[in-house]
Design an enzyme around this catalytic site. Structure first.
Site, PDB file in Angstrom:
ATOM      1  N   ASP A 133       0.905  -1.145   0.000  1.00 50.81           N
ATOM      2  CA  ASP A 133       0.000   0.000   0.000  1.00 50.81           C
ATOM      3  C   ASP A 133       0.942   1.192   0.000  1.00 50.81           C
ATOM      4  OD1 ASP A 133      -1.559   2.183   0.596  1.00 50.81           O
ATOM      5  OD2 ASP A 133      -2.959   1.040   1.804  1.00 50.81           O
ATOM      6  N   HIS A 134       1.143   1.788  -1.178  1.00 51.19           N
ATOM      7  CA  HIS A 134       2.261   2.736  -1.293  1.00 51.19           C
ATOM      8  C   HIS A 134       2.092   3.952  -0.370  1.00 51.19           C
ATOM      9  CE1 HIS A 134      -0.408   4.688  -4.230  1.00 51.19           C
ATOM     10  NE2 HIS A 134       0.214   5.780  -3.887  1.00 51.19           N
ATOM     11  N   HIS A 187      -5.892   2.711   1.228  1.00 46.25           N
ATOM     12  CA  HIS A 187      -5.084   3.860   1.682  1.00 46.25           C
ATOM     13  C   HIS A 187      -5.714   4.600   2.868  1.00 46.25           C
ATOM     14  CE1 HIS A 187      -3.045   3.009  -1.945  1.00 46.25           C
ATOM     15  NE2 HIS A 187      -3.829   3.671  -2.762  1.00 46.25           N
TER      16      HIS A 187
HETATM   17  P1  NAP Z   1       0.069  -1.403 -17.395  1.00 46.16           P
HETATM   18  O1  NAP Z   1       0.759  -0.135 -17.756  1.00 46.16           O
HETATM   19  O2  NAP Z   1      -1.164  -1.770 -18.129  1.00 46.16           O
HETATM   20  O3  NAP Z   1       1.136  -2.574 -17.559  1.00 46.16           O
HETATM   21  C1  NAP Z   1       0.769  -3.923 -17.540  1.00 46.16           C
HETATM   22  C2  NAP Z   1       2.002  -4.770 -17.679  1.00 46.16           C
HETATM   23  O4  NAP Z   1       1.591  -6.127 -17.697  1.00 46.16           O
HETATM   24  C3  NAP Z   1       2.781  -4.515 -18.949  1.00 46.16           C
HETATM   25  O5  NAP Z   1       4.163  -4.541 -18.646  1.00 46.16           O
HETATM   26  C4  NAP Z   1       2.425  -5.716 -19.806  1.00 46.16           C
HETATM   27  O6  NAP Z   1       3.508  -6.045 -20.640  1.00 46.16           O
HETATM   28  C5  NAP Z   1       2.258  -6.788 -18.753  1.00 46.16           C
HETATM   29  N1  NAP Z   1       1.428  -7.902 -19.229  1.00 46.16           N
HETATM   30  C6  NAP Z   1       0.124  -7.876 -19.592  1.00 46.16           C
HETATM   31  N2  NAP Z   1      -0.273  -9.104 -19.959  1.00 46.16           N
HETATM   32  C7  NAP Z   1       0.804  -9.915 -19.818  1.00 46.16           C
HETATM   33  C8  NAP Z   1       1.031 -11.296 -20.030  1.00 46.16           C
HETATM   34  N3  NAP Z   1       0.059 -12.124 -20.464  1.00 46.16           N
HETATM   35  N4  NAP Z   1       2.262 -11.780 -19.805  1.00 46.16           N
HETATM   36  C9  NAP Z   1       3.265 -10.983 -19.388  1.00 46.16           C
HETATM   37  N5  NAP Z   1       3.105  -9.666 -19.133  1.00 46.16           N
HETATM   38  C10 NAP Z   1       1.886  -9.145 -19.360  1.00 46.16           C
HETATM   39  O7  NAP Z   1      -0.300  -1.462 -15.856  1.00 46.16           O
HETATM   40  P2  NAP Z   1       0.331  -0.626 -14.643  1.00 46.16           P
HETATM   41  O8  NAP Z   1      -0.322   0.702 -14.578  1.00 46.16           O
HETATM   42  O9  NAP Z   1       1.818  -0.666 -14.745  1.00 46.16           O
HETATM   43  O10 NAP Z   1      -0.190  -1.433 -13.376  1.00 46.16           O
HETATM   44  C11 NAP Z   1       0.355  -2.672 -13.015  1.00 46.16           C
HETATM   45  C12 NAP Z   1      -0.178  -3.066 -11.629  1.00 46.16           C
HETATM   46  O11 NAP Z   1       0.211  -2.078 -10.686  1.00 46.16           O
HETATM   47  C13 NAP Z   1      -1.707  -3.145 -11.549  1.00 46.16           C
HETATM   48  O12 NAP Z   1      -2.049  -4.155 -10.629  1.00 46.16           O
HETATM   49  C14 NAP Z   1      -2.096  -1.789 -10.967  1.00 46.16           C
HETATM   50  O13 NAP Z   1      -3.312  -1.834 -10.268  1.00 46.16           O
HETATM   51  C15 NAP Z   1      -0.932  -1.547 -10.024  1.00 46.16           C
HETATM   52  N6  NAP Z   1      -0.693  -0.131  -9.755  1.00 46.16           N
HETATM   53  C16 NAP Z   1      -0.298   0.717 -10.740  1.00 46.16           C
HETATM   54  C17 NAP Z   1      -0.048   2.047 -10.454  1.00 46.16           C
HETATM   55  C18 NAP Z   1       0.438   3.007 -11.493  1.00 46.16           C
HETATM   56  O14 NAP Z   1       0.773   4.123 -11.121  1.00 46.16           O
HETATM   57  N7  NAP Z   1       0.496   2.631 -12.749  1.00 46.16           N
HETATM   58  C19 NAP Z   1      -0.209   2.520  -9.142  1.00 46.16           C
HETATM   59  C20 NAP Z   1      -0.615   1.637  -8.150  1.00 46.16           C
HETATM   60  C21 NAP Z   1      -0.842   0.302  -8.461  1.00 46.16           C
HETATM   61  P3  NAP Z   1       3.362  -6.429 -22.191  1.00 46.16           P
HETATM   62  O15 NAP Z   1       2.331  -5.531 -22.770  1.00 46.16           O
HETATM   63  O16 NAP Z   1       4.752  -6.198 -22.692  1.00 46.16           O
HETATM   64  O17 NAP Z   1       2.959  -7.843 -22.181  1.00 46.16           O
END
Ligand code: NAP
Length: 504
Positions: free
Chosen positions: A185-186, A248
């Protein structure tokens, strides 16, 4: 600096290496830890995703991300040249069990090169539906066998409701020991949030005041100017209560309300926090109606720009029942807090972006000043600003200069920027370092997550079964729906204006 950490080779495997979280938070955090001398002498950062990239392609990509998002600004050539060779990329589909063997080979090769076994940290920065399959495939590939040196970091959201959170805890519990699981939980990594514990438990003057005898009520507001943006796909199935309050805001409440732990150890701190969640009054359908308010933003103008309503966002369901605002009155039923309301609110497209905890103390028992003298007087408040301002203000009454007796509210301020020259680390830097150190204090334990879900489930269920008849019910650039004002007004209070760069 921890000498043991320096000498402990460490491998980070980042699932979601090509994603937004890695670009904006994880890669810059690892680089900043490196710059400040916190990374072990031998470490590797292996990104993975389906995108086909070479190590070098990924290094170029990460350079761009760090340049764009790091608090330390553009990379400096010499430092980057020594950091970048530690970055690797392994293309893999997380659903394909075969590809996990490649991680095993890569880790073995690094250990051979370093002539020492490594701590391996699997960071799941992917959509939550992949959490179970990744854990299972890691286990199938034999990559989780050494409990002493393998850790798994799970991003939010941890479950979609109580049942799914329990299911995920069960699955993880079959593969890992609790000491290996780091549920992020950042908010807990934020400097100002950690400081609440220092403020409460390192200052003897606070404890006698920190209870129902002196405190009238508590407000916790986490407000955002941004709309849903490109998170619509995820957000529409989630909403403000799941996205913010279940994790949070309830964690902030726990830090404010917890009993002093015996020590600052992970188990002691987490025990005291879970005690708070267990003491929180459960909701009935009637109290949901009385104590929980939801809202959804309409179109409007924000800082001179026209913005669409939630239902008009690109790709949105024009009849969506998802709340973009939630305000809830909670009670903690124990000796310290009996009868003290905790009002939590969060929302998108609100007037200001800020995360603030305000503790309002009770009024003086007897006012000796005339009504004219005390016209601008108000009850003492402790205002803990988490972001964007990072400060703690104690608001007290003082005599305004002049020949007559007039009272005024003044602030006694501790302000990070004014007090310390050094920049505060990003939450992810603190958290990634803690994972390397094996310190779980700032991470959620299984029972904490489940208690928090248990608490909000009646609200979620009620809101799912009763479609809102008045959405959208607040305009962009407002402070949310009128019902939220009524929630506090019926108890004789109002939502406090959030501080902005020192102004109230
Ligand atoms: P995102 O930008 O949509 O990235 C998703 C990642 O998953 C990409 O690297 C994608 O890579 C990979 N992926 C998707 N399907 C895949 C598969 N079948 N095999 C391997 N890799 C796969 O999502 P995000 O925003 O980074 O969020 C990721 C997680 O962090 C989520 O649970 C989100 O709730 C959490 N989170 C994110 C943030 C934020 O600021 N972004 C903040 C808090 C929490 P490829 O497309 O190369 O496969």
């Amino acid at each position: 600096m921890d000498a043991l950490l320096k000498s402990q080779p460490t491998v980070f495997v980042i699932f979601g290496g090509t994603g937004d979280l890695n670009a904006r938070k994880l890669a810059p955090a690892l680089y900043n830890l490196y710059l400040e001398g916190w990374m072990p002498d031998h470490f590797a950062f292996i990104g993975t995703g389906r995108t086909k990239l070479t190590d070098n392609d990924f290094r170029v990509r990460v350079t761009g991300d760090v340049n764009k998002f790091s608090r330390s600004g553009q990379v400096k050539d010499e430092q980057w040249q020594s950091f970048a060779p530690n970055i690797y990329y392994q293309p893999a589909d997380v659903q394909d069990a075969e590809t996990y063997k490649e991680f095993g080979k890569k880790i073995k090769a690094l250990e051979k090169e370093w002539k020492a076994p490594a701590n391996v940290i699997y960071y799941l920065a992917v959509a939550p539906n992949f959490f179970p399959i990744i854990a299972e495939n890691l286990a199938k590939a034999g990559l989780t066998e050494d409990a002493g040196c393998t850790r798994i970091v799970i991003e939010k959201p941890f479950g979609h409701d109580l049942a799914s959170a329990k299911e995920l805890n069960l699955l993880l519990g079959r593969i890992f020991q609790e000491k290996q699981i780091y549920r992020i939980d950042h908010y807990l990594g934020k400097e100002t949030v950690q400081n609440i514990m220092a403020f409460r438990f390192a200052n003897a003057i606070m404890e006698p005041l920190w209870n129902r005898n002196s405190i009238e009520h508590v407000q916790i507001s986490v407000t955002e100017q941004l709309g849903v943006g490109d998170r619509l796909g995820y957000y529409d199935g989630s909403g403000a209560l799941r996205d913010m309050i279940q994790n949070h805001l309830l964690q902030l409440l726990c830090i404010v309300a917890m009993e002093p732990p015996v020590s600052f150890s992970a188990e002691e701190v987490r025990n005291r926090k879970v005690d708070v969640l267990r003491a929180m009054r459960r909701f009935t359908p009637d109290t949901v109606r009385e104590q929980a308010v939801r809202g959804q933003y309409a179109s409007g103008w924000m800082e001179g720009q026209q913005v669409p309503g939630y239902r008009e966002e690109p790709g949105a369901n024009p009849h969506s029942n998802t709340e973009t605002f939630a305000a809830v009155k909670f009670f903690v039923d124990n000796w310290r807090w009996q009868g003290v309301p905790f009002y939590l609110r969060t929302g998108k497209r609100l007037h200001r972006s800020a995360s603030v905890i305000t503790i309002q103390f009770k009024d003086v028992p007897h006012l000796i000043f005339s009504p004219e003298t005390a016209e601008t007087m108000r009850q003492n408040r402790l205002v803990i600003s988490i972001q964007p301002e990072m400060s703690i203000r104690l608001q007290v009454q003082a005599k305004r200069p002049g020949v007559d007796m007039m009272l005024n509210t003044v602030d006694m301020v501790f302000d990070y920027k004014g007090t310390y020259q050094s920049e505060a680390p990003e939450a992810y830097e603190t958290l990634l370092l803690d994972v390397m150190l094996g310190d779980q204090t700032l991470f959620m334990r299984a029972d904490q997550v489940e208690e928090a879900w248990d608490l909000v489930m009646p609200i979620l269920t009620s809101w799912q079964t009763r479609t809102s008849q008045n959405f959208p019910n607040y305009s962009a650039d407002s402070w949310g729906p009128e019902d939220a004002e009524a929630l506090v007004a019926k108890d004789g209070f109002h939502w406090f204006t959030l501080p902005l760069n020192g102004k109230k």
